[in-house]
Design an enzyme around this catalytic site. Sequence first.
Site, PDB file in Angstrom:
ATOM      1  N   LYS A  97       0.835  -1.211   0.000  1.00 20.12           N
ATOM      2  CA  LYS A  97       0.000   0.000   0.000  1.00 20.12           C
ATOM      3  C   LYS A  97       0.869   1.260   0.000  1.00 20.12           C
ATOM      4  O   LYS A  97       0.626   2.183  -0.769  1.00 20.12           O
ATOM      5  CB  LYS A  97      -0.926   0.042   1.236  1.00 20.12           C
ATOM      6  CG  LYS A  97      -1.911  -1.099   1.326  1.00 20.12           C
ATOM      7  CD  LYS A  97      -2.858  -0.955   2.505  1.00 20.12           C
ATOM      8  CE  LYS A  97      -2.208  -1.024   3.871  1.00 20.12           C
ATOM      9  NZ  LYS A  97      -1.594  -2.324   4.209  1.00 20.12           N
ATOM     10  N   ARG A 117      -9.213   1.131   9.001  1.00 24.03           N
ATOM     11  CA  ARG A 117      -8.736  -0.205   9.371  1.00 24.03           C
ATOM     12  C   ARG A 117      -9.865  -1.063   9.951  1.00 24.03           C
ATOM     13  O   ARG A 117      -9.647  -2.220  10.251  1.00 24.03           O
ATOM     14  CB  ARG A 117      -7.655  -0.119  10.447  1.00 24.03           C
ATOM     15  CG  ARG A 117      -6.264   0.300   9.998  1.00 24.03           C
ATOM     16  CD  ARG A 117      -5.539  -0.790   9.253  1.00 24.03           C
ATOM     17  NE  ARG A 117      -4.235  -1.155   9.731  1.00 24.03           N
ATOM     18  CZ  ARG A 117      -3.098  -0.539   9.401  1.00 24.03           C
ATOM     19  NH1 ARG A 117      -3.092   0.522   8.648  1.00 24.03           N
ATOM     20  NH2 ARG A 117      -1.949  -1.005   9.849  1.00 24.03           N
ATOM     21  N   ARG A 136      12.061  -6.548   4.902  1.00 29.43           N
ATOM     22  CA  ARG A 136      11.880  -5.138   4.546  1.00 29.43           C
ATOM     23  C   ARG A 136      12.717  -4.195   5.416  1.00 29.43           C
ATOM     24  O   ARG A 136      12.877  -4.420   6.608  1.00 29.43           O
ATOM     25  CB  ARG A 136      10.391  -4.823   4.744  1.00 29.43           C
ATOM     26  CG  ARG A 136      10.007  -3.391   4.594  1.00 29.43           C
ATOM     27  CD  ARG A 136       8.532  -3.263   4.422  1.00 29.43           C
ATOM     28  NE  ARG A 136       7.822  -3.058   5.687  1.00 29.43           N
ATOM     29  CZ  ARG A 136       6.558  -2.656   5.773  1.00 29.43           C
ATOM     30  NH1 ARG A 136       5.860  -2.457   4.674  1.00 29.43           N
ATOM     31  NH2 ARG A 136       5.981  -2.493   6.929  1.00 29.43           N
ATOM     32  N   ARG A 189      11.462  -1.773  10.695  1.00 28.34           N
ATOM     33  CA  ARG A 189      10.435  -1.263  11.595  1.00 28.34           C
ATOM     34  C   ARG A 189      10.336  -2.173  12.803  1.00 28.34           C
ATOM     35  O   ARG A 189      10.429  -3.389  12.666  1.00 28.34           O
ATOM     36  CB  ARG A 189       9.082  -1.230  10.859  1.00 28.34           C
ATOM     37  CG  ARG A 189       8.850   0.068  10.126  1.00 28.34           C
ATOM     38  CD  ARG A 189       7.613   0.063   9.292  1.00 28.34           C
ATOM     39  NE  ARG A 189       6.413  -0.512   9.899  1.00 28.34           N
ATOM     40  CZ  ARG A 189       5.203  -0.461   9.345  1.00 28.34           C
ATOM     41  NH1 ARG A 189       5.042   0.144   8.190  1.00 28.34           N
ATOM     42  NH2 ARG A 189       4.167  -1.014   9.939  1.00 28.34           N
ATOM     43  N   ARG A 229      -0.368  -8.729  13.511  1.00 27.91           N
ATOM     44  CA  ARG A 229      -0.927  -7.740  12.571  1.00 27.91           C
ATOM     45  C   ARG A 229      -1.822  -8.424  11.541  1.00 27.91           C
ATOM     46  O   ARG A 229      -2.856  -7.882  11.136  1.00 27.91           O
ATOM     47  CB  ARG A 229       0.209  -6.960  11.878  1.00 27.91           C
ATOM     48  CG  ARG A 229       0.873  -5.940  12.809  1.00 27.91           C
ATOM     49  CD  ARG A 229       2.269  -5.570  12.353  1.00 27.91           C
ATOM     50  NE  ARG A 229       2.294  -4.785  11.135  1.00 27.91           N
ATOM     51  CZ  ARG A 229       3.375  -4.661  10.342  1.00 27.91           C
ATOM     52  NH1 ARG A 229       4.509  -5.267  10.659  1.00 27.91           N
ATOM     53  NH2 ARG A 229       3.316  -3.943   9.273  1.00 27.91           N
TER      54      ARG A 229
HETATM   55  P1  AMP Z   1       0.984   0.731   8.885  1.00 23.87           P
HETATM   56  O1  AMP Z   1       2.170   1.586   8.645  1.00 23.87           O
HETATM   57  O2  AMP Z   1      -0.221   1.165   8.115  1.00 23.87           O
HETATM   58  O3  AMP Z   1       1.288  -0.738   8.729  1.00 23.87           O
HETATM   59  O4  AMP Z   1       0.589   0.938  10.422  1.00 23.87           O
HETATM   60  C1  AMP Z   1       1.468   0.607  11.470  1.00 23.87           C
HETATM   61  C2  AMP Z   1       0.709   0.533  12.776  1.00 23.87           C
HETATM   62  O5  AMP Z   1       0.122   1.813  13.074  1.00 23.87           O
HETATM   63  C3  AMP Z   1      -0.456  -0.447  12.794  1.00 23.87           C
HETATM   64  O6  AMP Z   1      -0.068  -1.783  13.071  1.00 23.87           O
HETATM   65  C4  AMP Z   1      -1.326   0.155  13.907  1.00 23.87           C
HETATM   66  O7  AMP Z   1      -0.773  -0.132  15.184  1.00 23.87           O
HETATM   67  C5  AMP Z   1      -1.157   1.651  13.662  1.00 23.87           C
HETATM   68  N1  AMP Z   1      -2.168   2.154  12.711  1.00 23.87           N
HETATM   69  C6  AMP Z   1      -1.963   2.646  11.453  1.00 23.87           C
HETATM   70  N2  AMP Z   1      -3.109   3.020  10.890  1.00 23.87           N
HETATM   71  C7  AMP Z   1      -4.089   2.747  11.802  1.00 23.87           C
HETATM   72  C8  AMP Z   1      -5.498   2.903  11.799  1.00 23.87           C
HETATM   73  N3  AMP Z   1      -6.164   3.393  10.756  1.00 23.87           N
HETATM   74  N4  AMP Z   1      -6.171   2.507  12.924  1.00 23.87           N
HETATM   75  C9  AMP Z   1      -5.531   2.034  13.990  1.00 23.87           C
HETATM   76  N5  AMP Z   1      -4.205   1.849  14.057  1.00 23.87           N
HETATM   77  C10 AMP Z   1      -3.487   2.211  12.968  1.00 23.87           C
END
Ligand code: AMP
Length: 213
Positions: A13, A88, A127, A160, A171
């Site tokens: 994404k 989400r 990654r 990360r 996740r």
């Molecule tokens: P991402 O970079 O999108 O994989 O997000 C990393 C982490 O940020 C996720 O595993 C959640 O802990 C938090 N996070 C990101 N976007 C959301 C969202 N829309 N709602 C809740 N937690 C989020």
Amino acid sequence: MRLILLGPPGAGKGTQAKMLKEKFQIPQISTGDILRQAVKDNTELGARAKTVMDAGQLVPDDIVIGLIKERIRQGDCKTGLILDGFPRNIAQAEKLSETLQDMNLAIDHVIDLEVDEGEVIERLTGRSTCSECGTMFHRVSRPPKVAGVCDGCGGKLAQRPDDNRETIEERLKVYSESTAPLKEFYSKQGSLKTVEAKGSVEEIFSLVCEMIE
Ligand code: AMP
């Protein structure tokens, strides 16, 4: 144009959102990036979010919805936006619809990047991400020219904290329980388009563009 990118962690994404941002000159809004920046800046929000993120759980809805509402009201979103990592869950999607409706706006396309679980684990464990510009690399499929250094900006590459096997599994569980139901939600609204996120980043990008142009 207003887009949502759906898909499990590791579907690409962020990478596709960055390419779309360049092509269409519209902002990419990644709640994950906003939250990681808050952690880096040691803000109160960052402190609240960090433990949850490190555990692979979702940050509470009120926090992310507040962030998104504030972000999409900014001037650069007038021409369009790409939502990457938001919504989400169904509650977030409903709030997003309400917020956009209040602004007389709507989502044009929801692109679901489909990828199987084995591939996701392979992608995420290999990654690394640039700590300066967020560009992503992969040990095998997209190695940096110089180990540990971003090809684009020279920033330091780091894994990360949530890209470890145990957190990735959590996740994925959260994805299938909370986020995957959004496919049906948007499919019922007629805005869901599915792209098989296999092949090179460029191949996937051209499939995504075909869906929206
Ligand atoms: P991402 O970079 O999108 O994989 O997000 C990393 C982490 O940020 C996720 O595993 C959640 O802990 C938090 N996070 C990101 N976007 C959301 C969202 N829309 N709602 C809740 N937690 C989020």
